[in-house]
Design a protein around this motif. Structure first.
Motif, PDB file in Angstrom:
ATOM      1  N   LEU A 239      -9.998  -2.361   4.615  1.00 10.30           N
ATOM      2  CA  LEU A 239     -10.279  -0.941   4.371  1.00 10.30           C
ATOM      3  C   LEU A 239     -11.137  -0.824   3.112  1.00 10.30           C
ATOM      4  CD1 LEU A 239      -6.740   0.503   5.209  1.00 10.30           C
ATOM      5  CD2 LEU A 239      -8.767   0.464   6.672  1.00 10.30           C
TER       6      LEU A 239
ATOM      7  N   THR B 268       1.086   3.853  -3.115  1.00  9.50           N
ATOM      8  CA  THR B 268       0.672   5.231  -2.829  1.00  9.50           C
ATOM      9  C   THR B 268       1.746   6.213  -3.280  1.00  9.50           C
ATOM     10  OG1 THR B 268      -0.677   4.523  -0.943  1.00  9.50           O
ATOM     11  CG2 THR B 268      -0.009   6.840  -1.004  1.00  9.50           C
TER      12      THR B 268
ATOM     13  N   LEU C 119     -11.751   2.662   1.266  1.00 10.42           N
ATOM     14  CA  LEU C 119     -10.601   3.107   0.484  1.00 10.42           C
ATOM     15  C   LEU C 119     -10.456   2.262  -0.779  1.00 10.42           C
ATOM     16  CD1 LEU C 119      -7.978   3.793   3.299  1.00 10.42           C
ATOM     17  CD2 LEU C 119      -9.287   5.467   1.981  1.00 10.42           C
ATOM     18  N   ALA C 120     -10.734   0.966  -0.658  1.00 11.17           N
ATOM     19  CA  ALA C 120     -10.694   0.100  -1.840  1.00 11.17           C
ATOM     20  C   ALA C 120     -11.721   0.559  -2.866  1.00 11.17           C
ATOM     21  CB  ALA C 120     -10.960  -1.344  -1.426  1.00 11.17           C
TER      22      ALA C 120
ATOM     23  N   ILE D 236       0.839  -1.201   0.000  1.00  7.64           N
ATOM     24  CA  ILE D 236       0.000   0.000   0.000  1.00  7.64           C
ATOM     25  C   ILE D 236       0.874   1.252   0.000  1.00  7.64           C
ATOM     26  CG2 ILE D 236      -1.616   1.367   1.392  1.00  7.64           C
ATOM     27  CD1 ILE D 236      -2.860  -1.320   2.279  1.00  7.64           C
TER      28      ILE D 236
ATOM     29  N   ARG E 207      -3.749  -1.456  -5.530  1.00  9.96           N
ATOM     30  CA  ARG E 207      -3.876  -0.863  -4.203  1.00  9.96           C
ATOM     31  C   ARG E 207      -5.278  -1.113  -3.639  1.00  9.96           C
ATOM     32  NH1 ARG E 207      -2.900   5.481  -2.900  1.00  9.96           N
ATOM     33  NH2 ARG E 207      -4.906   5.614  -4.002  1.00  9.96           N
TER      34      ARG E 207
ATOM     35  N   TYR F 155      -6.010  -2.750  -0.108  1.00  9.55           N
ATOM     36  CA  TYR F 155      -6.895  -2.154   0.898  1.00  9.55           C
ATOM     37  C   TYR F 155      -7.965  -3.159   1.319  1.00  9.55           C
ATOM     38  CZ  TYR F 155      -5.274   2.735   0.500  1.00  9.55           C
ATOM     39  OH  TYR F 155      -4.544   3.907   0.561  1.00  9.55           O
TER      40      TYR F 155
END
Length: 308
Positions: free
Chosen positions: A81, A52, A84-85, A48, A72, A76
């Motif tokens: 998460l 990023t 965010l995914a 991640i 990513r 996530y």
């Protein structure tokens, strides 16, 4: 989630009852079989962070940026998460809309948060681009069920039956959808499918749904045949979800609540059974809350009538 923190006293009592009581004729175990909850690895965190950093570059081609966003997003999702995914996947298809598999993933996310119209649109788009995407077809059927359109969900499941025969999880979802419309026919159809079942793992859950095997024997089989903790966590997530659904369909909400919470406990974030356990809990809590409010309203009305 917010609805956990705002549960009423009545709901809390249901939770307690579900945790300490196993009075069903099928439920003979005292402590439920467990696995060590799955934990994300350092590699997930490193991936991640690396992606990023790379995504901040301005010289990336659209193809490369899309691939990185998808990677990513998957990372996530692996660590739970999901919001965010979802943002990464949404950004990915804004760059390259021709990604049916990503639309399918977005549809699952939208289903899990009760955004039914967005879920239908996502699955419709996935199937328009890839009519042979069986995952999108089943996921759309499930979304229609949660959107209180079980008859339309069944239409998709019947299409799926023709393309993917003898699948136990298709059989389970078809049973759940049919149960809303005709419980007797739902059981009859599931029994017919089970009569020609294979050795595929999911048929054990179908047997549980039909009371063809006791919970004790089913869990003993799972524990004897599953020696890898990750596989055990995944199978228990599936088993507890569908067993919870069985209790819920029978009106035994306390047992259903306990089992959905167990399905969540193993952190199998990428399984729909994990995602939809939250959704089922929310629906139960809403049902109980609405019932309590209706009862309170009726009692208040009766009291006012007596005073008059």
């Amino acid at each position: 989630m917010k609805w956990f923190r705002t549960a009423t006293v009545g709901i809390a009592l249901l939770l307690i009852a579900g945790c300490v009581s196993r009075n069903s004729h099928q439920a003979q175990w005292v402590y439920p079989p467990m696995a060590i909850p799955l934990q994300h690895s350092v590699q997930d965190e490193v991936q991640i962070a690396r992606l990023t950093q790379l995504l901040q570059r301005q010289d990336l081609s659209d193809k490369v940026r899309t691939r990185m966003l998808n990677e990513r997003g998957e990372a996530y999702d692996n660590v739970g998460l999901q919001d965010l995914a979802r943002l990464d996947f949404a950004q990915s298809i804004s760059i390259d809309p021709k990604q049916p598999e990503v639309f399918n993933l977005l549809g699952v996310y939208y289903t899990g948060v009760d955004q039914h119209d967005a879920a239908y649109d996502s699955f419709d788009t996935a199937l328009e681009m890839d009519p042979k995407n069986l995952f999108a077809l089943r996921n759309r059927a499930v979304a229609l069920y949660y959107g209180e359109r079980p008859e339309l969900g069944l239409e998709d499941m019947h299409k799926l039956d023709k393309q993917q025969k003898n699948d136990p999880f298709n059989a389970l979802w078809e049973y759940i959808m049919q149960y809303d419309l005709n419980p007797a026919k739902a059981k009859q159809d599931l029994e017919a499918k089970y009569s020609v079942h294979t050795d595929q793992w999911g048929w054990t859950i179908v047997a549980l749904m039909l009371d063809e095997v006791s919970e004790q024997n089913a869990f003993e089989t799972i524990l004897q045949q599953t020696h890898d903790n990750e596989l055990l966590a995944r199978r228990l997530t599936e088993t507890y979800f569908y067993l919870g659904k069985r209790y819920q369909l029978n009106g035994e909400l306390a047992h259903a609540i306990s089992l959905y919470k167990l399905a969540i406990s193993f952190n199998v974030y990428d399984y729909v059974e994990h995602r939809y356990s939250f959704l089922e809990l929310e629906r139960i809590y809403k049902h109980v809350r609405d019932a309590q409010e209706a009862e309170n309203k009726a009692q208040k009305s009766d009291k006012e009538s007596d005073q008059a």
